[in-house]
Design a protein around this motif. Structure first.
Motif, PDB file in Angstrom:
ATOM      1  N   GLN A  76       0.838  -1.270   0.009  1.00 43.23           N
ATOM      2  CA  GLN A  76       0.050  -0.021   0.025  1.00 43.23           C
ATOM      3  C   GLN A  76       0.760   1.310   0.154  1.00 43.23           C
ATOM      4  O   GLN A  76       0.377   2.366  -0.357  1.00 43.23           O
ATOM      5  CB  GLN A  76      -0.894  -0.107   1.089  1.00 43.23           C
ATOM      6  CG  GLN A  76      -2.266  -0.907   1.127  1.00 43.23           C
ATOM      7  CD  GLN A  76      -1.727  -2.512   1.707  1.00 43.23           C
ATOM      8  OE1 GLN A  76      -0.527  -2.633   1.901  1.00 43.23           O
ATOM      9  NE2 GLN A  76      -2.524  -3.213   1.910  1.00 43.23           N
ATOM     10  N   GLY A  77       2.001   1.251   0.386  1.00 52.43           N
ATOM     11  CA  GLY A  77       3.088   2.316   0.348  1.00 52.43           C
ATOM     12  C   GLY A  77       3.242   3.055  -0.951  1.00 52.43           C
ATOM     13  O   GLY A  77       3.575   4.353  -1.039  1.00 52.43           O
ATOM     14  N   ILE A  78       2.863   2.228  -1.949  1.00 49.52           N
ATOM     15  CA  ILE A  78       3.045   2.859  -3.438  1.00 49.52           C
ATOM     16  C   ILE A  78       1.793   3.812  -3.720  1.00 49.52           C
ATOM     17  O   ILE A  78       2.033   4.835  -4.107  1.00 49.52           O
ATOM     18  CB  ILE A  78       3.327   1.701  -4.449  1.00 49.52           C
ATOM     19  CG1 ILE A  78       4.449   0.815  -3.983  1.00 49.52           C
ATOM     20  CG2 ILE A  78       3.445   2.357  -5.829  1.00 49.52           C
ATOM     21  CD1 ILE A  78       5.627   1.581  -3.767  1.00 49.52           C
ATOM     22  N   GLU A  79       0.647   3.124  -3.785  1.00 47.83           N
ATOM     23  CA  GLU A  79      -0.565   3.669  -4.360  1.00 47.83           C
ATOM     24  C   GLU A  79      -0.870   4.794  -2.956  1.00 47.83           C
ATOM     25  O   GLU A  79      -1.589   5.914  -3.294  1.00 47.83           O
ATOM     26  CB  GLU A  79      -1.561   2.873  -4.499  1.00 47.83           C
ATOM     27  CG  GLU A  79      -2.945   3.478  -5.090  1.00 47.83           C
ATOM     28  CD  GLU A  79      -3.873   2.565  -5.853  1.00 47.83           C
ATOM     29  OE1 GLU A  79      -4.869   2.966  -6.241  1.00 47.83           O
ATOM     30  OE2 GLU A  79      -3.498   1.519  -5.975  1.00 47.83           O
ATOM     31  N   HIS A  80      -1.221   3.984  -1.942  1.00 48.52           N
ATOM     32  CA  HIS A  80      -1.808   4.704  -0.897  1.00 48.52           C
ATOM     33  C   HIS A  80      -1.033   5.897  -0.268  1.00 48.52           C
ATOM     34  O   HIS A  80      -1.520   6.682   0.730  1.00 48.52           O
ATOM     35  CB  HIS A  80      -2.337   3.980   0.214  1.00 48.52           C
ATOM     36  CG  HIS A  80      -3.471   3.033  -0.344  1.00 48.52           C
ATOM     37  ND1 HIS A  80      -4.761   3.125  -0.657  1.00 48.52           N
ATOM     38  CD2 HIS A  80      -3.551   1.831  -0.990  1.00 48.52           C
ATOM     39  CE1 HIS A  80      -5.573   2.512  -0.908  1.00 48.52           C
ATOM     40  NE2 HIS A  80      -4.851   1.295  -1.443  1.00 48.52           N
ATOM     41  N   SER A  81       0.539   5.682  -0.388  1.00 47.06           N
ATOM     42  CA  SER A  81       1.373   6.598   0.145  1.00 47.06           C
ATOM     43  C   SER A  81       1.966   5.949   1.241  1.00 47.06           C
ATOM     44  O   SER A  81       1.198   5.196   2.026  1.00 47.06           O
ATOM     45  CB  SER A  81       1.045   8.042   0.185  1.00 47.06           C
ATOM     46  OG  SER A  81       0.577   8.215   1.622  1.00 47.06           O
ATOM     47  N   ALA A  82       3.327   5.967   1.516  1.00 50.85           N
ATOM     48  CA  ALA A  82       3.696   5.248   2.602  1.00 50.85           C
ATOM     49  C   ALA A  82       3.359   6.069   3.912  1.00 50.85           C
ATOM     50  O   ALA A  82       3.157   5.508   4.773  1.00 50.85           O
ATOM     51  CB  ALA A  82       5.492   5.363   2.483  1.00 50.85           C
ATOM     52  N   GLY A  83       3.194   7.407   4.023  1.00 48.31           N
ATOM     53  CA  GLY A  83       2.835   7.901   5.143  1.00 48.31           C
ATOM     54  C   GLY A  83       1.227   7.282   5.579  1.00 48.31           C
ATOM     55  O   GLY A  83       1.145   7.221   6.611  1.00 48.31           O
ATOM     56  N   ALA A  84       0.534   7.580   4.397  1.00 46.51           N
ATOM     57  CA  ALA A  84      -0.967   7.139   4.817  1.00 46.51           C
ATOM     58  C   ALA A  84      -0.947   5.720   5.297  1.00 46.51           C
ATOM     59  O   ALA A  84      -1.743   5.321   6.321  1.00 46.51           O
ATOM     60  CB  ALA A  84      -1.837   7.307   3.537  1.00 46.51           C
ATOM     61  N   SER A  85       0.067   5.169   4.821  1.00 50.55           N
ATOM     62  CA  SER A  85       0.001   3.344   5.288  1.00 50.55           C
ATOM     63  C   SER A  85       0.602   3.431   6.624  1.00 50.55           C
ATOM     64  O   SER A  85       0.167   2.506   7.372  1.00 50.55           O
ATOM     65  CB  SER A  85       0.758   2.533   4.044  1.00 50.55           C
ATOM     66  OG  SER A  85      -0.079   2.720   2.899  1.00 50.55           O
ATOM     67  N   PHE A  86       1.727   3.892   6.803  1.00 54.91           N
ATOM     68  CA  PHE A  86       2.928   3.336   7.753  1.00 54.91           C
ATOM     69  C   PHE A  86       2.683   4.407   8.907  1.00 54.91           C
ATOM     70  O   PHE A  86       3.309   4.055  10.091  1.00 54.91           O
ATOM     71  CB  PHE A  86       4.075   3.394   7.436  1.00 54.91           C
ATOM     72  CG  PHE A  86       4.159   2.278   6.183  1.00 54.91           C
ATOM     73  CD1 PHE A  86       3.375   1.029   6.367  1.00 54.91           C
ATOM     74  CD2 PHE A  86       4.963   2.415   5.049  1.00 54.91           C
ATOM     75  CE1 PHE A  86       3.466   0.030   5.337  1.00 54.91           C
ATOM     76  CE2 PHE A  86       5.021   1.339   4.445  1.00 54.91           C
ATOM     77  CZ  PHE A  86       4.351   0.328   4.465  1.00 54.91           C
ATOM     78  N   ALA A  87       2.149   5.614   8.838  1.00 58.49           N
ATOM     79  CA  ALA A  87       2.044   6.678   9.800  1.00 58.49           C
ATOM     80  C   ALA A  87       1.255   6.132  11.138  1.00 58.49           C
ATOM     81  O   ALA A  87       1.925   6.402  12.398  1.00 58.49           O
ATOM     82  CB  ALA A  87       1.265   7.780   9.465  1.00 58.49           C
ATOM     83  N   PRO A  88       0.475   5.324  11.232  1.00 54.49           N
ATOM     84  CA  PRO A  88      -0.345   4.719  12.366  1.00 54.49           C
ATOM     85  C   PRO A  88       0.804   3.573  13.098  1.00 54.49           C
ATOM     86  O   PRO A  88       0.605   3.693  14.072  1.00 54.49           O
ATOM     87  CB  PRO A  88      -1.305   3.636  11.787  1.00 54.49           C
ATOM     88  CG  PRO A  88      -1.880   4.734  10.646  1.00 54.49           C
ATOM     89  CD  PRO A  88      -0.542   4.988   9.837  1.00 54.49           C
ATOM     90  N   ASN A  89       1.758   3.171  12.335  1.00 58.36           N
ATOM     91  CA  ASN A  89       2.641   2.295  12.879  1.00 58.36           C
ATOM     92  C   ASN A  89       3.987   2.452  12.128  1.00 58.36           C
ATOM     93  O   ASN A  89       4.061   1.511  11.412  1.00 58.36           O
ATOM     94  CB  ASN A  89       2.156   0.871  12.868  1.00 58.36           C
ATOM     95  CG  ASN A  89       2.988   0.161  13.987  1.00 58.36           C
ATOM     96  OD1 ASN A  89       4.301   0.307  14.344  1.00 58.36           O
ATOM     97  ND2 ASN A  89       2.606  -1.108  14.297  1.00 58.36           N
TER      98      ASN A  89
END
Length: 350
Positions: A76-89
Motif C-alpha cells: 500500500q505504500g506505493i498507491e496509498h502513500s507510505a505516510g498514509a499506510s505506515f504513519a499509524p505504526n
C-alpha cells in the motif's frame, strides 16, 4: 465452533452460519482441500516447477495442508502513500518488520514490492514464501490516473526467490486493455520460470458510481474474476461484494437476467459464491481482501469476511492494513483469528 468467532459476529452469526446456498450448489464447485493441487492443479498445463511453488505456498504457516491460504499483503505504500499506510505504526517503514509480521502471524506467504522483499530476501526468502507484486499505481503523479506501471520484472522476482508474482489490473479503466496485455505476458513468463500467479482483479472507473458504488458489485467483480482466470491467474484476489446489479444499473455490457433471478440473492455468501463461480467454479482460488483499517471493528470485520469467503467456497483471505496498522502483537492476533475460521471444521461450505 469457537466461541470467540460467534461473539465477534454477534447478531450476524445466525444468518451467516445457518445460510443454505440455493443458487449455485456447492456440488458444482471445485472446493479447497488438502488434495487441491493433486485434484485440480496437476491436471492443468502448469509445469512441475509451478506446482512445486504453489505447494510451498499452500503448505506453509498455520493453514498448511488445508487447501486454504492466509496472505499478508503490504504494497500500500506505493498507491496509498507510505505516510498514509505506515504513519499509524512507523515500524512498518522497515521491510523486515513486514516479513516478521507474516512469519509470526502464521501466514502462508508475504506479498509486497520488489524493494521491500529484495531488502531482506537473503535473510527470509527461505523462511516464508515470497509473493512479489510487480506492478503498482502510484498517486504522486498529478493528475492521478487509474493505471498500473511495471515496477519490477518477473526475472527479478525469480532471482530473489519468489514462489509467485502478483499484479493488478484495473478493469474498466482507460488503460485496462494495455494492462491485460502486460500482465498476461508477465504471467506466462512467470509460469515458464516455475512461479505461481496472483491477480488483483479490481474495478476502477468513475462511471461505476451511480445510485450506489458498483465497484464491488457481484456481477461486475465476477466478470473481472473471469477475465483474470482467462489469463491464467492461479489465485484471484477480489474485494468482497457489497451489492449487485452493476450491469443493469450502469446500462452497459452484457449479462443475463438469470444472474439475478437464479444465480445470486442479496445474501453476502451467495454474492461471493458468484465470484467463486467466475473463477472457473473454484479451479482458481478466490481470496478476498480484508479492506482498510477502521479501528476497533477490524477484528470482527475480518472474521466476517473470512466466514463469508469460506462458506461461499473461497480459498482464503489476504489482509494487510487491518494487521500492520497496529502493534505487531495485535496484528498477529488478528491474522490468527482469520486463520481460525479456516481451521474450524464446523464452519462448512454453504
Amino acid at each position: 465452533m469457537s466461541q470467540t468467532i460467534q461473539e465477534l459476529l454477534g447478531d450476524e452469526a445466525k444468518g451467516l452460519f445457518e445460510h443454505e446456498c440455493k443458487t449455485i450448489d456447492r456440488g458444482r464447485l471445485h472446493l479447497p482441500g488438502p488434495d487441491f493441487l493433486e485434484r485440480i492443479v496437476c491436471g492443468t498445463d502448469r509445469n512441475q516447477r509451478v506446482i512445486n511453488s504453489l505447494a510451498r505456498l499452500f503448505e506453509h504457516g498455520r493453514l498448511s495442508g488445508t487447501g486454504y491460504v492466509s496472505i499478508l499483503p503490504v504494497d500500500q505504500g506505493i498507491e496509498h502513500s507510505a505516510g498514509a499506510s505506515f504513519a499509524p505504526n512507523p515500524d512498518y517503514f522497515d521491510p523486515e518488520n513486514i516479513v516478521r509480521l507474516a512469519i509470526e502471524g502464521g501466514c502462508n506467504a508475504v506479498a509486497s514490492t520488489v524493494g521491500v522483499l529484495g531488502a531482506v530476501s537473503r535473510k527470509y526468502a527461505h523462511r516464508i514464501p515470497f509473493l512479489v507484486k510487480v506492478n503498482h499505481n502510484e498517486l504522486l503523479s498529478y493528475p492521478n490516473t487509474f493505471d498500473q506501471v511495471m515496477f519490477a520484472s518477473v526475472d527479478r522476482a525469480y532471482d530473489l526467490g519468489a514462489v509467485a508474482v502478483g499484479a493488478t489490473i484495473y478493469f474498466g479503466s482507460e488503460q485496462s486493455r494495455q494492462q491485460l496485455v502486460e500482465v498476461a505476458e508477465a504471467f506466462e513468463h512467470a509460469h515458464e520460470l516455475g512461479m505461481g500467479t496472483v491477480l488483483w482483479c479490481y474495478l476502477r472507473n468513475p462511471a461505476f458510481k451511480a445510485d450506489k458504488d458498483y465497484h464491488t458489485s457481484a456481477d461486475l467483480t465476477g466478470q473481472a474474476n473471469h477475465l483474470g482466470v482467462t489469463i491464467q491467474a492461479d489465485i484471484i484476489k477480489q474485494k468482497l461484494p457489497t451489492n449487485n446489479g452493476g450491469y443493469p444499473a450502469l446500462k452497459f455490457g452484457k449479462t443475463s437476467p438469470l444472474v439475478y433471478e437464479k444465480l445470486t440473492t442479496d445474501h453476502p455468501i451467495d454474492l461471493c459464491r458468484y465470484q467463486v463461480a467466475n473463477c472457473y467454479m473454484g479451479r482458481a482460488g478466490l481470496i478476498n481482501s480484508g479492506g482498510a483499517s477502521s479501528g476497533a471493528s477490524d477484528l470482527a470485520e475480518a472474521v466476517k469476511t473470512a466466514v463469508v469467503n469460506k462458506r461461499a467456497g473461497g480459498t482464503g483471505l489476504i489482509s494487510g492494513r487491518k494487521a500492520f496498522q497496529r502493534p505487531m502483537n495485535e496484528g498477529v492476533e488478528l491474522l490468527n483469528r482469520i486463520q481460525d475460521v479456516y481451521l474450524d471444521d464446523s464452519i462448512t461450505v454453504a
